[in-house]
Design a protein around this motif. Structure first.
Motif, PDB file in Angstrom:
ATOM      1  N   UNK A   1       0.874  -1.179   0.000  1.00 41.75           N
ATOM      2  CA  UNK A   1       0.000   0.000   0.000  1.00 41.75           C
ATOM      3  C   UNK A   1       0.906   1.223   0.000  1.00 41.75           C
ATOM      4  N   UNK A   2       0.939   1.956  -1.112  1.00 42.19           N
ATOM      5  CA  UNK A   2       1.876   3.065  -1.253  1.00 42.19           C
ATOM      6  C   UNK A   2       1.179   4.282  -1.861  1.00 42.19           C
ATOM      7  N   UNK A   3       1.897   5.403  -1.807  1.00 42.88           N
ATOM      8  CA  UNK A   3       1.443   6.629  -2.458  1.00 42.88           C
ATOM      9  C   UNK A   3       2.285   6.835  -3.714  1.00 42.88           C
ATOM     10  N   UNK A   4       1.761   6.536  -4.895  1.00 50.15           N
ATOM     11  CA  UNK A   4       2.561   6.635  -6.131  1.00 50.15           C
ATOM     12  C   UNK A   4       2.800   8.079  -6.531  1.00 50.15           C
ATOM     13  N   UNK A   5       4.066   8.391  -6.883  1.00 45.76           N
ATOM     14  CA  UNK A   5       4.414   9.762  -7.243  1.00 45.76           C
ATOM     15  C   UNK A   5       4.948   9.917  -8.663  1.00 45.76           C
TER      16      UNK A   5
ATOM     17  N   UNK B   1       6.372   5.121   0.827  1.00 45.33           N
ATOM     18  CA  UNK B   1       5.985   3.855   1.442  1.00 45.33           C
ATOM     19  C   UNK B   1       5.994   4.013   2.959  1.00 45.33           C
ATOM     20  N   UNK B   2       4.826   3.989   3.575  1.00 46.58           N
ATOM     21  CA  UNK B   2       4.722   4.118   5.036  1.00 46.58           C
ATOM     22  C   UNK B   2       5.248   2.901   5.771  1.00 46.58           C
ATOM     23  N   UNK B   3       5.440   1.779   5.040  1.00 46.84           N
ATOM     24  CA  UNK B   3       5.896   0.555   5.678  1.00 46.84           C
ATOM     25  C   UNK B   3       7.408   0.539   5.907  1.00 46.84           C
ATOM     26  N   UNK B   4       8.124   1.513   5.375  1.00 47.60           N
ATOM     27  CA  UNK B   4       9.576   1.562   5.513  1.00 47.60           C
ATOM     28  C   UNK B   4       9.947   2.422   6.717  1.00 47.60           C
ATOM     29  N   UNK B   5      10.687   1.851   7.654  1.00 49.16           N
ATOM     30  CA  UNK B   5      11.139   2.612   8.813  1.00 49.16           C
ATOM     31  C   UNK B   5       9.987   3.009   9.724  1.00 49.16           C
ATOM     32  N   UNK B   6      10.301   3.894  10.634  1.00 47.61           N
ATOM     33  CA  UNK B   6       9.290   4.351  11.588  1.00 47.61           C
ATOM     34  C   UNK B   6       8.385   5.422  11.001  1.00 47.61           C
TER      35      UNK B   6
ATOM     36  N   UNK C   1      10.919   6.751   0.775  1.00 48.95           N
ATOM     37  CA  UNK C   1      10.692   6.520  -0.646  1.00 48.95           C
ATOM     38  C   UNK C   1      11.101   5.098  -1.011  1.00 48.95           C
ATOM     39  N   UNK C   2      10.294   4.464  -1.865  1.00 52.58           N
ATOM     40  CA  UNK C   2      10.582   3.110  -2.352  1.00 52.58           C
ATOM     41  C   UNK C   2      10.438   3.076  -3.862  1.00 52.58           C
ATOM     42  N   UNK C   3      11.180   2.158  -4.490  1.00 47.48           N
ATOM     43  CA  UNK C   3      11.129   1.967  -5.938  1.00 47.48           C
ATOM     44  C   UNK C   3      10.656   0.551  -6.237  1.00 47.48           C
ATOM     45  N   UNK C   4       9.713   0.414  -7.141  1.00 47.34           N
ATOM     46  CA  UNK C   4       9.168  -0.887  -7.515  1.00 47.34           C
ATOM     47  C   UNK C   4       9.251  -1.076  -9.027  1.00 47.34           C
TER      48      UNK C   4
END
Length: 345
Positions: free
Chosen positions: A169-173, A188-193, A197-200
């Motif tokens: 579940x992410x916010x695409x930019x 990506x809210x699932x990364x860290x506390x 930013x995440x890349x897929x």
């Protein structure tokens, strides 16, 4: 312009390049009366073009999207651009090679001979990506990105295996095409506390039903998603306070004297930093090649790790002596020991 057919083509061309035209302005451009413009607009409507009348004191016209695709009108430069874009479409990484080939054949068939010859003169043999993106997936991800909607998707492995974890579940930019592959840059809210930013890779994504949940877009560090993605692949960072989008370069940069003339090395260590293939990336500003004499050059390269950088120098197929830093020398010794053990094994 007295020929009705030619006048209608020019009218259509004008309607395609601007959102809305006042009736009097169109009449002046076509050198006819407003009444003639109205008649020509009616003829375009009969051909399937949705030309809407704009409200206002002076009146006007605008071309709307229709339910069917009517005949299109391209000038010479647009026709060439469309044909070449279709020819190289398989290299984009999207799974549209067959559709692009059929579209190119259709466009070429209706081209005048003078343009068809120019397109045929460019013999294009595009490379295809190893893993192509499903166009429906690409559209779904792009739509969520454009609408600023939270995206839910399953994420597979590099071998096409289904993910064994809950949906992401992410916010695409940003959707970025890079070296024949498509990537999504998302918060990506699932990364860290606090999230990060995440890349897929989009070819591994399997979107679920649209969430219709809107989010407020964040500022991408550096302001340029392409530069940010390139920095991520290099293992380096982007200055979050910079507005230029510049990256900090490769995290590991070293120099060596190479027993080869600069002219021999140049094709392999140009601005694209392609030498050795390890960690290569386009637009490598860390690469510096200086010719010392006819048989020796000083070469500076960068990579994402010291061992990968040592492998880049080793891949030049020429004797070299490391000038620094010490980390590169240590990595070269480790690489040499590993290669010796591999050869003995």
């Amino acid at each position: 312009m007295t020929d009705p057919s030619s006048r209608m083509l020019e009218l259509l061309s004008l309607l395609q390049v601007r959102r809305e035209w006042a009736g009097e302005v169109l009449a002046e451009r076509l050198n006819v009366s407003p009444r003639t413009v109205r008649r020509d607009v009616d003829r375009l409507r009969e051909l399937g073009y949705r030309v809407e009348a704009a409200r206002g004191p002076a009146g006007g016209y605008r071309l709307e999207a229709g339910s069917d695709l009517p005949p299109l009108l391209f000038d010479d430069e647009q026709a060439i651009a469309v044909a070449l874009a279709l020819a190289v479409a398989p290299a984009s990484g999207a799974d549209i090679a067959e559709a692009a080939t059929r579209a190119l054949a259709t466009v070429r068939q209706v081209m005048p001979a003078r343009l068809r010859g120019r397109v045929d003169a460019v013999a294009v043999t595009p490379t295809t990506a190893g893993t192509a993106v499903d166009p429906d997936v690409l559209v779904a991800v792009s739509e969520a990105t454009r609408a600023h909607e939270v995206l839910r998707f399953d994420y597979g492995s590099a071998w096409g295996e289904a993910a064994e974890r809950p949906a992401r579940r992410v916010e695409p930019h940003a959707v970025v095409a890079r070296n024949g592959r498509w990537y999504l840059l998302a918060w990506n809210d699932e990364v860290g506390d606090a999230g990060d930013w995440s890349t897929f890779r989009i070819d591994r994504m399997h979107p679920r039903a649209p969430t219709r949940l809107r989010f407020a877009p964040r500022e991408i560090p550096g302001g340029d998603p392409v530069a940010f993605l390139a920095a991520r692949f290099r293992g380096s960072n982007v200055d979050a306070g910079a507005n230029s989008g510049a990256t900090s370069g490769w995290p590991c940069v070293g120099t060596a004297e190479v027993a080869a003339p600069a002219r021999r090395l140049a094709p392999f260590v140009g601005a694209d930093g392609s030498a050795g293939g390890a960690g290569a990336s386009g637009g490598d500003a860390d690469t510096v090649l200086i010719e010392i004499d006819e048989s020796t050059s000083r070469l500076t390269l960068g990579s994402w790790s010291w061992r990968a950088l040592a492998a880049r120098f080793a891949g030049l197929d020429a004797e070299f002596r490391i000038q620094g830093p010490a980390e590169l020398s240590a990595a070269a010794r480790e690489l040499a020991a590993r290669l010796a053990a591999a050869a003995e094994g």
